[in-house]
Design an enzyme around this catalytic site. Structure first.
Site, mmCIF file in Angstrom:
data_model
loop_
_atom_site.group_PDB
_atom_site.id
_atom_site.type_symbol
_atom_site.label_atom_id
_atom_site.label_comp_id
_atom_site.label_asym_id
_atom_site.label_seq_id
_atom_site.Cartn_x
_atom_site.Cartn_y
_atom_site.Cartn_z
ATOM 1 N N TYR A 138 0.811 -1.219 0.000
ATOM 2 C CA TYR A 138 0.000 0.000 0.000
ATOM 3 C C TYR A 138 0.844 1.268 0.000
ATOM 4 O O TYR A 138 0.357 2.345 -0.281
ATOM 5 C CB TYR A 138 -0.957 0.017 1.206
ATOM 6 C CG TYR A 138 -2.005 -1.079 1.181
ATOM 7 C CD1 TYR A 138 -2.097 -1.951 0.103
ATOM 8 C CD2 TYR A 138 -2.889 -1.245 2.238
ATOM 9 C CE1 TYR A 138 -3.039 -2.967 0.092
ATOM 10 C CE2 TYR A 138 -3.837 -2.256 2.224
ATOM 11 C CZ TYR A 138 -3.908 -3.123 1.142
ATOM 12 O OH TYR A 138 -4.844 -4.121 1.138
ATOM 13 N N LYS A 187 3.656 -15.464 2.758
ATOM 14 C CA LYS A 187 3.521 -16.274 1.548
ATOM 15 C C LYS A 187 4.943 -16.541 1.066
ATOM 16 O O LYS A 187 5.331 -16.161 -0.042
ATOM 17 C CB LYS A 187 2.682 -15.485 0.526
ATOM 18 C CG LYS A 187 2.241 -16.272 -0.683
ATOM 19 C CD LYS A 187 1.131 -17.263 -0.397
ATOM 20 C CE LYS A 187 0.795 -18.036 -1.661
ATOM 21 N NZ LYS A 187 -0.137 -19.151 -1.417
ATOM 22 N N ASP A 219 -2.968 -18.234 2.781
ATOM 23 C CA ASP A 219 -4.173 -18.936 2.319
ATOM 24 C C ASP A 219 -4.626 -19.970 3.345
ATOM 25 O O ASP A 219 -5.818 -20.109 3.638
ATOM 26 C CB ASP A 219 -3.958 -19.578 0.930
ATOM 27 C CG ASP A 219 -2.588 -20.221 0.772
ATOM 28 O OD1 ASP A 219 -1.725 -20.065 1.670
ATOM 29 O OD2 ASP A 219 -2.368 -20.905 -0.247
ATOM 30 N N ASP A 243 -4.927 -6.608 6.226
ATOM 31 C CA ASP A 243 -6.166 -5.919 5.874
ATOM 32 C C ASP A 243 -7.280 -6.945 5.699
ATOM 33 O O ASP A 243 -8.377 -6.817 6.251
ATOM 34 C CB ASP A 243 -5.925 -5.131 4.566
ATOM 35 C CG ASP A 243 -7.105 -4.244 4.193
ATOM 36 O OD1 ASP A 243 -8.024 -4.073 5.022
ATOM 37 O OD2 ASP A 243 -7.106 -3.722 3.063
ATOM 38 N N ASP A 247 -10.318 -8.422 8.767
ATOM 39 C CA ASP A 247 -11.771 -8.367 8.519
ATOM 40 C C ASP A 247 -12.391 -9.760 8.620
ATOM 41 O O ASP A 247 -13.493 -9.928 9.150
ATOM 42 C CB ASP A 247 -12.080 -7.778 7.133
ATOM 43 C CG ASP A 247 -12.188 -6.251 7.172
ATOM 44 O OD1 ASP A 247 -11.690 -5.649 8.145
ATOM 45 O OD2 ASP A 247 -12.762 -5.672 6.238
#
Ligand code: NAI
Ligand code: MG
Length: 356
Positions: A138, A187, A219, A243, A247
């Site tokens: 980001y 990852k 994942d 992020d 959630d």
């Protein structure tokens, strides 16, 4: 003296923050804590009054405080206003060096039925998600260029050793104060940033032999969160994965109105509910103030190390829910529906009975 900048903001922000302030006042009386709370304008309300979403006066107030209690900013009237966009909140995070965003996901026993996941799976969930919040994809270089078949967009994920190390250290420290288990999510089978991440986390772990560390691919972590959320204590991960995972983890508890957050890492911490300004219910005394109230508890814990006050707020919330009081967003059959102010009053009374 504990100095707090209170920025209620827009929509339901002022409604829920005034309840959090009342609860802090009750804690202050109960434990004899000298809290100094000063209010400032932020968001659309500030824009209307001063032409800036984060006016100089508010910035000065913030810089003279040790912690910020923030409501929410935004609303249909300002969402397209360029003076709001660019996120004054993002800027505040960056200038204050708030590199870690903390989201506790704790399921209160009284709300086990509110989750979309089966009770026997979610019961007892108590996770702290730590998201690296000022680096990665980001914040990396981005640009558009002409490709062979039209425009090409390029985003860059960048992490330095130092950026990983500080958030890793903070997460180990947090785990040490909880159940001493840290899950680092990456990852590393695909991304170089993740390989560096894993290497640095392993290095830092040598200073924390008492904390059990494990690594999960992102994942797999996404699956484990809904399959068996109780396995987690503290989760630490980079910005983009955080992020999404924060959630996902949040949904275990069922409602946005219950979720607090903390942004820490610098001298001044920022504490705010996860939800926004909820213009659809603003001004109707219907908003759930618990996310804001629990954010105030996080402020006591992480900015002031006032663990007694923090856990007393959390316990008071639990007792009021156990007694069957609910705002509309968490309402269940057989419970008692109350508004924003009544919920706030009930929680404050649990902490310091006013003797009415
Ligand atoms: P939102 O979180 O404000 O609302 C989403 C839904 O959840 C709405 O139906 C709302 O009524 C409900 N809700 C939210 N908080 C609640 C509470 N405490 N009690 C009961 N119900 C609650 O998100 P939305 O609608 O996407 O955004 C509304 C405005 O808030 C926008 O202007 C957005 O930019 C801003 N926003 C600001 C944030 C911040 O200041 N940190 C974060 C997210 C959105
Ligand atoms: Mg998000």
């Amino acid at each position: 003296m504990y100095k707090i900048a209170v920025l209620p903001g827009d929509g339901i922000g002022p409604e829920v923050i005034s309840q959090a302030v009342m609860v802090l006042e009750a804690v202050s009386r109960r434990f004899g804590l000298p809290l100094e709370m000063r209010e400032g304008l932020a968001g659309g309300a500030a824009l209307e009054a001063t032409g800036s979403a984060l006016p100089q006066e508010t910035r000065d107030l913030v810089m003279n405080s040790q912690a910020i209690l923030f409501g929410a900013m935004g609303g249909p009237r300002w969402d397209k206003d360029p003076r709001m966009a660019g996120g004054s909140l993002l800027i505040m995070r960056k200038t204050l060096g708030l590199f870690a965003n903390l989201r506790p996901v704790r399921l209160y026993p009284a709300l086990e039925n509110a989750s979309t996941i089966k009770k026997e799976v979610v019961s007892g969930t108590d996770i702290l998600v730590v998201r690296e919040n000022t680096g990665g994809l980001y914040f990396g270089e981005k640009r558009m260029e002409e490709g062979e078949d039209g425009p090409r967009a390029i985003d860059t994920m960048v992490y330095s050793r130092g950026e990983v190390e500080r958030v890793a250290r903070l997460s180990f420290d947090l785990a040490r104060r909880r159940r001493k288990k840290l899950t680092s999510v990456d990852k590393a089978n695909v991304l170089l940033c993740s390989r560096l991440w894993r290497e640095v986390v392993d290095e830092v772990s040598r200073d924390y032999p008492d904390v059990e560390l494990n690594h999960l691919y992102v994942d797999n972590c996404a699956m484990q969160l809904v399959r068996a959320p109780r396995q987690f204590d503290v989760i630490v991960t980079e910005n983009t994965f955080g992020d999404i995972l924060s959630d996902e983890a949040a949904m275990v508890t069922g409602s946005l109105g219950m979720l607090p957050s903390a942004s820490i890492g610098g001298k001044i911490g920022l504490y705010e509910p996860v939800h926004g300004s909820a213009p659809d219910i603003a001004g109707e005394d219907r908003a759930n103030p618990i996310a804001a109230i629990l954010s105030a508890a996080l402020m006591l814990r992480y900015s002031f190390s006032l663990e007694d006050g923090a856990s007393e707020i959390e316990a008071a919330v639990g007792r009021v829910l156990d007694r069957g009081y609910r705002t509309a967003d968490i309402m269940e059959e057989g419970c008692r529906l109350v508004g924003t102010r009544e919920m706030g009053r009930l929680i404050a009374e649990e902490i310091y009975p006013s003797g009415e």
